[in-house]
Write a protein that holds these residues in place. Sequence first.
Motif, PDB file in Angstrom:
ATOM      1  N   LEU A 209       0.809  -1.221   0.000  1.00 41.80           N
ATOM      2  CA  LEU A 209       0.000   0.000   0.000  1.00 41.80           C
ATOM      3  C   LEU A 209       0.843   1.272   0.000  1.00 41.80           C
ATOM      4  CD1 LEU A 209      -2.866  -0.985   2.466  1.00 41.80           C
ATOM      5  CD2 LEU A 209      -2.740  -1.281  -0.015  1.00 41.80           C
ATOM      6  N   GLU A 210       2.148   1.136   0.134  1.00 38.19           N
ATOM      7  CA  GLU A 210       3.025   2.304   0.085  1.00 38.19           C
ATOM      8  C   GLU A 210       3.284   2.749  -1.354  1.00 38.19           C
ATOM      9  OE1 GLU A 210       6.562   1.279   2.221  1.00 38.19           O
ATOM     10  OE2 GLU A 210       5.427   0.556   3.970  1.00 38.19           O
ATOM     11  N   CYS A 211       2.862   1.925  -2.312  1.00 40.48           N
ATOM     12  CA  CYS A 211       3.114   2.209  -3.726  1.00 40.48           C
ATOM     13  C   CYS A 211       1.838   2.735  -4.378  1.00 40.48           C
ATOM     14  CB  CYS A 211       3.565   0.942  -4.440  1.00 40.48           C
ATOM     15  SG  CYS A 211       4.954   0.099  -3.635  1.00 40.48           S
ATOM     16  N   PRO A 212       1.916   3.824  -5.130  1.00 40.89           N
ATOM     17  CA  PRO A 212       0.719   4.360  -5.780  1.00 40.89           C
ATOM     18  C   PRO A 212       0.219   3.442  -6.881  1.00 40.89           C
ATOM     19  CG  PRO A 212       2.676   5.537  -6.507  1.00 40.89           C
ATOM     20  CD  PRO A 212       3.115   4.633  -5.414  1.00 40.89           C
ATOM     21  N   VAL A 213      -1.100   3.288  -6.967  1.00 39.23           N
ATOM     22  CA  VAL A 213      -1.725   2.496  -8.031  1.00 39.23           C
ATOM     23  C   VAL A 213      -2.950   3.240  -8.546  1.00 39.23           C
ATOM     24  CG1 VAL A 213      -0.958   0.282  -7.089  1.00 39.23           C
ATOM     25  CG2 VAL A 213      -3.201   1.188  -6.450  1.00 39.23           C
ATOM     26  N   ASP A 214      -3.350   2.908  -9.775  1.00 39.53           N
ATOM     27  CA  ASP A 214      -4.567   3.463 -10.351  1.00 39.53           C
ATOM     28  C   ASP A 214      -5.117   2.478 -11.370  1.00 39.53           C
ATOM     29  OD1 ASP A 214      -2.904   3.714 -12.552  1.00 39.53           O
ATOM     30  OD2 ASP A 214      -2.753   5.893 -12.446  1.00 39.53           O
ATOM     31  N   MET A 215      -6.059   2.916 -12.202  1.00 40.15           N
ATOM     32  CA  MET A 215      -6.689   2.030 -13.173  1.00 40.15           C
ATOM     33  C   MET A 215      -5.721   1.570 -14.263  1.00 40.15           C
ATOM     34  SD  MET A 215      -9.925   1.248 -12.676  1.00 40.15           S
ATOM     35  CE  MET A 215     -10.736   1.046 -14.257  1.00 40.15           C
ATOM     36  N   LEU A 216      -4.603   2.240 -14.400  1.00 44.23           N
ATOM     37  CA  LEU A 216      -3.617   1.872 -15.407  1.00 44.23           C
ATOM     38  C   LEU A 216      -2.561   0.926 -14.846  1.00 44.23           C
ATOM     39  CD1 LEU A 216      -3.128   5.389 -17.036  1.00 44.23           C
ATOM     40  CD2 LEU A 216      -4.609   3.527 -17.825  1.00 44.23           C
ATOM     41  N   SER A 217      -2.761   0.470 -13.612  1.00 45.25           N
ATOM     42  CA  SER A 217      -1.792  -0.374 -12.933  1.00 45.25           C
ATOM     43  C   SER A 217      -2.248  -1.829 -12.887  1.00 45.25           C
ATOM     44  CB  SER A 217      -1.566   0.106 -11.493  1.00 45.25           C
ATOM     45  OG  SER A 217      -1.191   1.469 -11.449  1.00 45.25           O
ATOM     46  N   ILE A 218      -1.284  -2.728 -12.953  1.00 46.66           N
ATOM     47  CA  ILE A 218      -1.506  -4.150 -12.721  1.00 46.66           C
ATOM     48  C   ILE A 218      -0.669  -4.542 -11.511  1.00 46.66           C
ATOM     49  CG2 ILE A 218      -1.152  -6.494 -13.612  1.00 46.66           C
ATOM     50  CD1 ILE A 218      -3.444  -5.089 -14.971  1.00 46.66           C
ATOM     51  N   VAL A 219      -1.283  -5.264 -10.579  1.00 49.60           N
ATOM     52  CA  VAL A 219      -0.601  -5.702  -9.364  1.00 49.60           C
ATOM     53  C   VAL A 219      -0.484  -7.224  -9.404  1.00 49.60           C
ATOM     54  CG1 VAL A 219      -0.652  -5.739  -6.839  1.00 49.60           C
ATOM     55  CG2 VAL A 219      -1.545  -3.741  -8.078  1.00 49.60           C
ATOM     56  N   ILE A 220       0.714  -7.742  -9.164  1.00 47.95           N
ATOM     57  CA  ILE A 220       0.931  -9.186  -9.137  1.00 47.95           C
ATOM     58  C   ILE A 220       1.495  -9.571  -7.772  1.00 47.95           C
ATOM     59  CG2 ILE A 220       2.170 -11.135 -10.158  1.00 47.95           C
ATOM     60  CD1 ILE A 220       2.130  -9.705 -12.812  1.00 47.95           C
ATOM     61  N   ILE A 221       0.820 -10.505  -7.099  1.00 46.08           N
ATOM     62  CA  ILE A 221       1.223 -11.011  -5.791  1.00 46.08           C
ATOM     63  C   ILE A 221       1.693 -12.449  -5.968  1.00 46.08           C
ATOM     64  CG2 ILE A 221       0.560 -11.314  -3.374  1.00 46.08           C
ATOM     65  CD1 ILE A 221       0.114  -8.463  -4.428  1.00 46.08           C
ATOM     66  N   GLY A 222       2.879 -12.770  -5.509  1.00 40.14           N
ATOM     67  CA  GLY A 222       3.429 -14.096  -5.717  1.00 40.14           C
ATOM     68  C   GLY A 222       2.804 -15.173  -4.852  1.00 40.14           C
ATOM     69  N   ASN A 223       3.273 -16.402  -5.040  1.00 42.44           N
ATOM     70  CA  ASN A 223       2.880 -17.495  -4.150  1.00 42.44           C
ATOM     71  C   ASN A 223       4.028 -17.756  -3.182  1.00 42.44           C
ATOM     72  OD1 ASN A 223       4.807 -19.065  -5.469  1.00 42.44           O
ATOM     73  ND2 ASN A 223       3.323 -20.279  -6.620  1.00 42.44           N
ATOM     74  N   ARG A 224       3.962 -18.867  -2.443  1.00 40.63           N
ATOM     75  CA  ARG A 224       4.977 -19.091  -1.401  1.00 40.63           C
ATOM     76  C   ARG A 224       6.364 -19.373  -1.973  1.00 40.63           C
ATOM     77  NH1 ARG A 224       2.545 -23.993   1.815  1.00 40.63           N
ATOM     78  NH2 ARG A 224       0.690 -22.747   1.382  1.00 40.63           N
ATOM     79  N   GLU A 225       6.426 -19.714  -3.266  1.00 42.81           N
ATOM     80  CA  GLU A 225       7.709 -20.011  -3.897  1.00 42.81           C
ATOM     81  C   GLU A 225       8.309 -18.809  -4.636  1.00 42.81           C
ATOM     82  OE1 GLU A 225       9.225 -22.810  -3.441  1.00 42.81           O
ATOM     83  OE2 GLU A 225       7.571 -23.770  -2.364  1.00 42.81           O
ATOM     84  N   THR A 226       7.496 -17.791  -4.892  1.00 42.40           N
ATOM     85  CA  THR A 226       7.979 -16.637  -5.652  1.00 42.40           C
ATOM     86  C   THR A 226       9.124 -15.948  -4.909  1.00 42.40           C
ATOM     87  OG1 THR A 226       5.750 -16.299  -6.547  1.00 42.40           O
ATOM     88  CG2 THR A 226       7.292 -14.483  -6.753  1.00 42.40           C
ATOM     89  N   ARG A 227      10.139 -15.568  -5.647  1.00 43.25           N
ATOM     90  CA  ARG A 227      11.292 -14.921  -5.014  1.00 43.25           C
ATOM     91  C   ARG A 227      11.860 -13.840  -5.937  1.00 43.25           C
ATOM     92  NH1 ARG A 227      16.073 -16.698  -7.178  1.00 43.25           N
ATOM     93  NH2 ARG A 227      15.948 -18.545  -8.532  1.00 43.25           N
ATOM     94  N   ARG A 228      12.702 -13.020  -5.372  1.00 39.08           N
ATOM     95  CA  ARG A 228      13.407 -12.013  -6.155  1.00 39.08           C
ATOM     96  C   ARG A 228      14.676 -12.625  -6.727  1.00 39.08           C
ATOM     97  NH1 ARG A 228      12.881  -5.967  -3.711  1.00 39.08           N
ATOM     98  NH2 ARG A 228      13.945  -5.608  -5.699  1.00 39.08           N
ATOM     99  N   ALA A 229      14.957 -12.292  -7.972  1.00 35.35           N
ATOM    100  CA  ALA A 229      16.195 -12.696  -8.631  1.00 35.35           C
ATOM    101  C   ALA A 229      16.779 -11.437  -9.250  1.00 35.35           C
ATOM    102  CB  ALA A 229      15.927 -13.760  -9.693  1.00 35.35           C
ATOM    103  N   GLY A 230      17.645 -10.758  -8.512  1.00 36.73           N
ATOM    104  CA  GLY A 230      18.119  -9.454  -8.947  1.00 36.73           C
ATOM    105  C   GLY A 230      16.966  -8.474  -8.963  1.00 36.73           C
TER     106      GLY A 230
END
Length: 241
Positions: A209-230
């Motif tokens: 919620l600290e990130c601004p969003v609007d109708m032009l935004s797509i939000v993707i939430i990972g699952n328990r395996e999703t991780r950052r790679a760089g």
Amino acid sequence: MVGTGPGDAADLSPRALQALQEARVIVGYKTYIQLLAPLLTPEKEVISTGMTGEVDRCRQAIDRARAGNSVALVSSGDPGVYGMAGLALELLEQEGLLETLAVEIIPGITSATAAAARLGAPLMHDFVVISLSDLLTPWDLIEKRLALAAAGDFVIVLYNPASHKRTGQLARAREIMLQHKRPDTPAGIVRNAYRAEESVTVTNLEHLLECPVDMLSIVIIGNRETRRAGRFLVTPRGYRL
């Protein structure tokens, strides 16, 4: 029905481009028509309407087609994913024209996959797409779908996360997902994918919620395996490395 992809002409399929070139009449939402402006020659009739004018756009497209014109009814992304294809087919069925008019649905790159590509590879495993707009879907049903998707550990793609009038839906969606997902679950926000004003943000569910969003935004939430790679997000498919 033509899917025009994210908006950049480079992401328009050859089949979609051919349909636009051959059509005598182009019908669409005014913002999407503006994105196509460089491809629209002066001899074409262009019909554009604003938000909530979907039914009127479809009816005008059908009327022009019944008069013998080749018509391209355009949707951004894919016309069959929150686009105009379903409504157009319903109206054609209602008027008994499904077998009379030649109808073709031309796919395009939808926002979910466009945003995912900008984030890396977050959709490599099972995922769901849910719109947070309750204009046509009751909010209690949206909440139920969010809860079931989160409980099933799906990667979740959110369309229409906020607008000028809808400001609390994303917060409620996050609250529901936190009942089943860890606060540090990776998340990404892509605004205006593949357009000049594009922005890409990688965060997590706790700080979403600290990130601004609007109708032009797509939000993707990972699952328990999703991780950052760089700078990317990856949801492993399970291959042995």
